[in-house]
Scaffold this active site. Structure first.
Site, short mmCIF file in Angstrom:
data_model
loop_
_atom_site.label_atom_id
_atom_site.label_comp_id
_atom_site.label_asym_id
_atom_site.label_seq_id
_atom_site.Cartn_x
_atom_site.Cartn_y
_atom_site.Cartn_z
N GLY A 14 1.42 -2.38 -1.85
CA GLY A 14 0.40 -1.58 -2.25
C GLY A 14 -0.96 -2.05 -2.19
O GLY A 14 -1.58 -1.47 -2.89
N THR A 16 -3.05 -1.65 0.39
CA THR A 16 -4.06 -0.89 0.78
C THR A 16 -4.54 0.20 -0.19
O THR A 16 -5.75 0.42 -0.24
CB THR A 16 -3.36 -0.27 2.07
OG1 THR A 16 -2.97 -1.00 3.27
CG2 THR A 16 -4.38 0.80 2.67
N VAL A 17 -3.62 0.62 -1.09
CA VAL A 17 -4.01 1.29 -1.98
C VAL A 17 -4.90 0.85 -3.11
O VAL A 17 -5.97 1.41 -3.25
CB VAL A 17 -2.90 2.22 -2.63
CG1 VAL A 17 -3.17 3.19 -3.97
CG2 VAL A 17 -1.99 3.27 -1.68
N LYS A 37 -10.09 -5.90 7.57
CA LYS A 37 -8.66 -6.17 7.60
C LYS A 37 -8.54 -7.21 8.97
O LYS A 37 -8.88 -6.77 9.95
CB LYS A 37 -7.97 -4.62 8.13
CG LYS A 37 -6.46 -4.97 8.19
CD LYS A 37 -5.67 -5.04 6.79
CE LYS A 37 -4.03 -5.15 7.16
NZ LYS A 37 -3.12 -5.10 6.17
N ASP A 50 -4.16 0.64 8.09
CA ASP A 50 -4.35 0.61 6.69
C ASP A 50 -5.88 1.16 6.69
O ASP A 50 -6.10 1.45 5.26
CB ASP A 50 -4.21 -0.89 6.38
CG ASP A 50 -2.97 -1.19 6.19
OD1 ASP A 50 -1.87 -0.39 6.44
OD2 ASP A 50 -2.47 -2.49 6.10
N GLU A 109 -8.60 -7.25 2.90
CA GLU A 109 -7.22 -6.97 3.03
C GLU A 109 -6.32 -7.81 3.81
O GLU A 109 -6.44 -7.79 5.12
CB GLU A 109 -6.78 -5.77 2.95
CG GLU A 109 -5.51 -5.31 2.70
CD GLU A 109 -4.88 -3.90 2.88
OE1 GLU A 109 -3.71 -3.62 3.06
OE2 GLU A 109 -5.88 -3.02 3.30
N ALA A 111 -2.56 -9.38 5.32
CA ALA A 111 -1.13 -8.88 6.07
C ALA A 111 -0.36 -9.73 5.15
O ALA A 111 -0.02 -10.77 5.05
CB ALA A 111 -1.50 -8.97 7.35
N GLY A 170 1.05 -2.60 -7.87
CA GLY A 170 0.50 -1.42 -6.71
C GLY A 170 1.21 -0.35 -7.00
O GLY A 170 0.32 0.50 -6.64
N PRO A 200 -0.89 4.21 -10.19
CA PRO A 200 0.37 5.23 -10.52
C PRO A 200 0.97 5.52 -9.36
O PRO A 200 0.44 5.39 -8.08
CB PRO A 200 -0.57 6.48 -11.06
CG PRO A 200 -1.68 6.53 -10.37
CD PRO A 200 -2.18 4.92 -10.49
#
Length: 243
Positions: A14, A16-17, A37, A50, A109, A111, A170, A200
């Site tokens: 998770g 990316t979120v 990224k 992403d 972010e 990898a 995540g 969530p």
């Protein structure tokens, strides 16, 4: 320069979120934000990656991808397999610093997990965080196995002198199982600090307005949210009446 690195205990946790949530909250506070990224893998050149997810969820267009490899491997292995040039992490660090000169916050972010290789010299996102002097958010799974993965990640960070910004779950389901609820206290013990958030389940499918509200309740005040680790832990505490 304000740079925050987002890594995970493994792939598919998770990141990316969580990156999108951090960006959305910073933007809501009026900060100028860029998301980087360094290397996207496992996605074709014409496919959304992403950063497209970050753009959609956070409403952010200031995104930067430095390399893309279509095979679902580590960046170093994917470059080798495809015959494309590998990433140069020292060059990545230079470009991130350049971006950070004109933004309030740059989110980087990674990898996969903390020690996934980016080049044939063994460079990792941990090395990049150390070179940038950036604190790192660790995104962890909620369920069985996460304690070992999180402990190993945090130990590797400490060994390399990488500062922990917080541990975020995540994806937290509506109906967590026994292991997930038990893990809350142990994750805080491993990190030696309260949990920094829990996104969530299904947050990545929300529209931007709904996502911002979810991000605000899912991340702690240092990140611009209202998440309270003690309240969250008590809500899901294991008791004899609620095993």
């Amino acid at each position: 320069m304000s740079v925050l690195v987002v890594t995970g205990t493994c792939t598919g946790v998770g990141k990316t979120v969580v990156t999108a949530a951090l960006a959305a909250l910073a933007m809501a506070r009026g900060s100028s934000v860029a998301v980087v990224k360094p290397g996207q893998t496992g996605v074709g050149y014409a496919e959304p990656g992403d950063l497209d997810e970050v753009r959609r969820l956070a409403g952010l267009d200031d995104v930067h991808e430095f390399a893309r490899y279509p095979d679902p491997l580590s960046p170093a292995a994917a470059a080798r397999y495809s015959g494309l040039p590998p990433l140069d992490l020292s060059e990545v660090a230079r470009r991130v610093r350049e971006i950070a000169e004109t933004r309030d916050l740059v989110l980087v972010e990674g990898a996969g997990g903390l020690l996934v290789r980016y080049d044939e010299d063994g460079g990792t996102i941990a090395d990049l965080a150390r070179w940038l002097g950036a604190a790192t958010v660790v995104v962890a799974r909620a369920g069985l196995g996460t304690l070992n993965h999180t402990a190993l990640t945090l130990e590797a960070m400490a060994h390399r002198g990488v500062q922990l910004a917080g541990v975020v779950i995540g994806e937290w389901p509506e109906k967590p199982d026994l292991a997930m609820r038990s893990n809350l206290r142990d994750l805080e013990t491993i990190a030696a600090r309260p949990l920094a958030g829990a996104l969530p389940e299904g947050a990545g499918a929300l529209d931007p307005a709904e996502f911002l509200l979810a991000a605000r309740t899912a991340l702690s005040p240092p990140f611009g949210g209202t998440f309270d680790a003690a309240t969250f832990r008590d809500e899901h505490a294991l008791t004899t009446e609620n095993p």
